[in-house]
Design a protein around this motif. Sequence first.
Motif, PDB file in Angstrom:
ATOM      1  N   ASP A 218      50.880  48.740  -1.875  1.00 51.18           N
ATOM      2  CA  ASP A 218      49.878  49.526  -1.143  1.00 51.18           C
ATOM      3  C   ASP A 218      48.556  49.599  -1.904  1.00 51.18           C
ATOM      4  O   ASP A 218      47.738  50.490  -1.665  1.00 51.18           O
ATOM      5  CB  ASP A 218      50.396  50.950  -0.905  1.00 51.18           C
ATOM      6  CG  ASP A 218      51.577  50.958   0.050  1.00 51.18           C
ATOM      7  OD1 ASP A 218      51.654  50.066   0.906  1.00 51.18           O
ATOM      8  OD2 ASP A 218      52.434  51.843  -0.081  1.00 51.18           O
ATOM      9  N   ARG A 371      49.630  57.937   4.745  1.00 49.38           N
ATOM     10  CA  ARG A 371      50.239  56.721   5.302  1.00 49.38           C
ATOM     11  C   ARG A 371      49.549  56.310   6.609  1.00 49.38           C
ATOM     12  O   ARG A 371      49.334  55.118   6.852  1.00 49.38           O
ATOM     13  CB  ARG A 371      51.741  56.930   5.538  1.00 49.38           C
ATOM     14  CG  ARG A 371      52.497  57.000   4.220  1.00 49.38           C
ATOM     15  CD  ARG A 371      53.985  57.080   4.418  1.00 49.38           C
ATOM     16  NE  ARG A 371      54.636  57.405   3.145  1.00 49.38           N
ATOM     17  CZ  ARG A 371      55.935  57.497   2.959  1.00 49.38           C
ATOM     18  NH1 ARG A 371      56.765  57.304   3.953  1.00 49.38           N
ATOM     19  NH2 ARG A 371      56.446  57.806   1.783  1.00 49.38           N
ATOM     20  N   LYS A 374      46.251  54.728   5.777  1.00 50.64           N
ATOM     21  CA  LYS A 374      46.493  53.386   5.218  1.00 50.64           C
ATOM     22  C   LYS A 374      46.740  52.382   6.351  1.00 50.64           C
ATOM     23  O   LYS A 374      46.190  51.289   6.358  1.00 50.64           O
ATOM     24  CB  LYS A 374      47.720  53.481   4.308  1.00 50.64           C
ATOM     25  CG  LYS A 374      47.887  52.366   3.377  1.00 50.64           C
ATOM     26  CD  LYS A 374      47.622  52.790   1.937  1.00 50.64           C
ATOM     27  CE  LYS A 374      46.888  51.678   1.229  1.00 50.64           C
ATOM     28  NZ  LYS A 374      46.217  52.053   0.036  1.00 50.64           N
ATOM     29  N   LYS A 375      47.572  52.820   7.326  1.00 51.62           N
ATOM     30  CA  LYS A 375      47.910  51.922   8.448  1.00 51.62           C
ATOM     31  C   LYS A 375      46.654  51.588   9.240  1.00 51.62           C
ATOM     32  O   LYS A 375      46.415  50.438   9.597  1.00 51.62           O
ATOM     33  CB  LYS A 375      48.929  52.613   9.366  1.00 51.62           C
ATOM     34  CG  LYS A 375      50.342  52.369   8.928  1.00 51.62           C
ATOM     35  CD  LYS A 375      51.291  52.324  10.121  1.00 51.62           C
ATOM     36  CE  LYS A 375      52.638  51.782   9.673  1.00 51.62           C
ATOM     37  NZ  LYS A 375      53.738  52.628   9.931  1.00 51.62           N
ATOM     38  N   SER A 378      44.436  49.211   7.275  1.00 50.79           N
ATOM     39  CA  SER A 378      44.886  47.810   7.202  1.00 50.79           C
ATOM     40  C   SER A 378      44.864  47.152   8.577  1.00 50.79           C
ATOM     41  O   SER A 378      44.687  45.935   8.681  1.00 50.79           O
ATOM     42  CB  SER A 378      46.253  47.670   6.516  1.00 50.79           C
ATOM     43  OG  SER A 378      47.178  48.514   7.098  1.00 50.79           O
TER      44      SER A 378
END
Length: 381
Positions: A218, A371, A374-375, A378
């Motif tokens: 990550d 999270r 982050k998703k 990306s």
Amino acid sequence: MIQINEKEKCCGCSACANVCPKRCITMVTDEEGFYYPSVDLSECINCMRCETVCPFLHDEKGKDVLVSYAAKSRNNEVRINSSSGGVFYHLAERFLSDGGIVIGVAMDDDCKSARHIIIRDVSELARIRGSKYIQTDPMTLYETISKTIKGGQKVLFSGTPCQVNALKRFVGKDDQNLFCVDVICHGVPSAKLWEKYLNYRQAKVGSVRKVSFRYKKDGWKDYGLLLENEDHQFFYSPKQTDSYFQLFLKNLSLRPSCYSCKAKTERYSDLTLGDFWGIERMVPDFNDGTGASLIVCRTELGMELVKTIRDSVELQEVDYSVAIEKNKTDFISVEKPKERDCFFKDLDNLSFTKLKKKYVRIDWLKEIKRRIKKKISSAKK
Ligand SMILES: Cc1cc2nc3c(=O)[nH]c(=O)nc-3n(C[C@H](O)[C@H](O)[C@H](O)COP(=O)(O)OP(=O)(O)OC[C@H]3O[C@@H](n4cnc5c(N)ncnc54)[C@H](O)[C@@H]3O)c2cc1C
């Protein structure tokens, strides 16, 4: 003769045991899993060499900062497989190609402990790459290092600031064949705790054969722990929710001397390496999410060494006082939490599951937000 009355005043470097001409000092673990010297009084001849070599018993000025750099390996694979920006790998590679030897920390085969080993060939370098967040077993290589440098071969030694200071006291501080690299050090956790954690994980995942404490799935900042079992299956645990990491980062699992580290303010190393936290502010070009290093040069030898890796490492000179704004552990010890001693009292009495329940508090809401963020980021790439 060495006597440890206050545990805060011993870093477990084992220089005393190595220097003893009667071999009557052994390093033994205490109930917390940290090594301390134990003297066989019937053999001791009171030569006092153990006290002379001890870095804790002597106040010294240490080296000043000469120049600092933001740094990043030009090789993506090296950055990904190193803890920070991969500088150590290139220093080691350079040393080996010039006929020297390199000494750094590797995990033992059963992954329960870590120790300093000698590397003579670049093909073995992977073993000492990456930070191992446990205190190493006592170093037994002092004499070998001393003989090697006196025989004219160059040695690159890498370790914590206290290990470097101990080695320098053992061999003599200004030997031009010995190059020492230390790390910006948060402190070292107990190997006994690590073994307990590993047993807890192994009960679920099977025998572990490889560990990476700074796996960058990550990214560099959101690293985590990767275990590989004997069937080559991988198990990843982000630092934000991993219990071992949480105990480390909350300072509960550290050696007593790490809360008042003497070596940080009396460094004898040629270079100090650390993560360049805050790189996005100071050198945004180096911030690609795979890792960046802070290099602090403390000697002319260190400055020369950095010049030799210019082809492999991008470098930009930075102002030290600004660079360490987000990394004050370079010179300040972490605070000892109130619960720390209680935690170690529970270490033998509670299962890892119960220890975790009692001492690890995870902010799940914050973690879920992280999270999701982050998703989203990306998905945008
Ligand atoms: C226990 C520990 C705590 C740290 N805390 C901080 C911190 O708070 N802030 C910060 O900026 N950086 C910290 N570091 C340093 C950082 O994690 C990197 O090790 C450093 O930046 C070098 O990275 P690299 O990419 O150049 O090379 P890497 O390949 O990642 O560095 C490897 C070298 O680090 C040394 N090393 C690894 N594990 C140990 C160990 N258990 N004991 C002694 N030496 C070891 C080795 O000799 C090894 O060869 C810490 C490192 C350790 C080991």
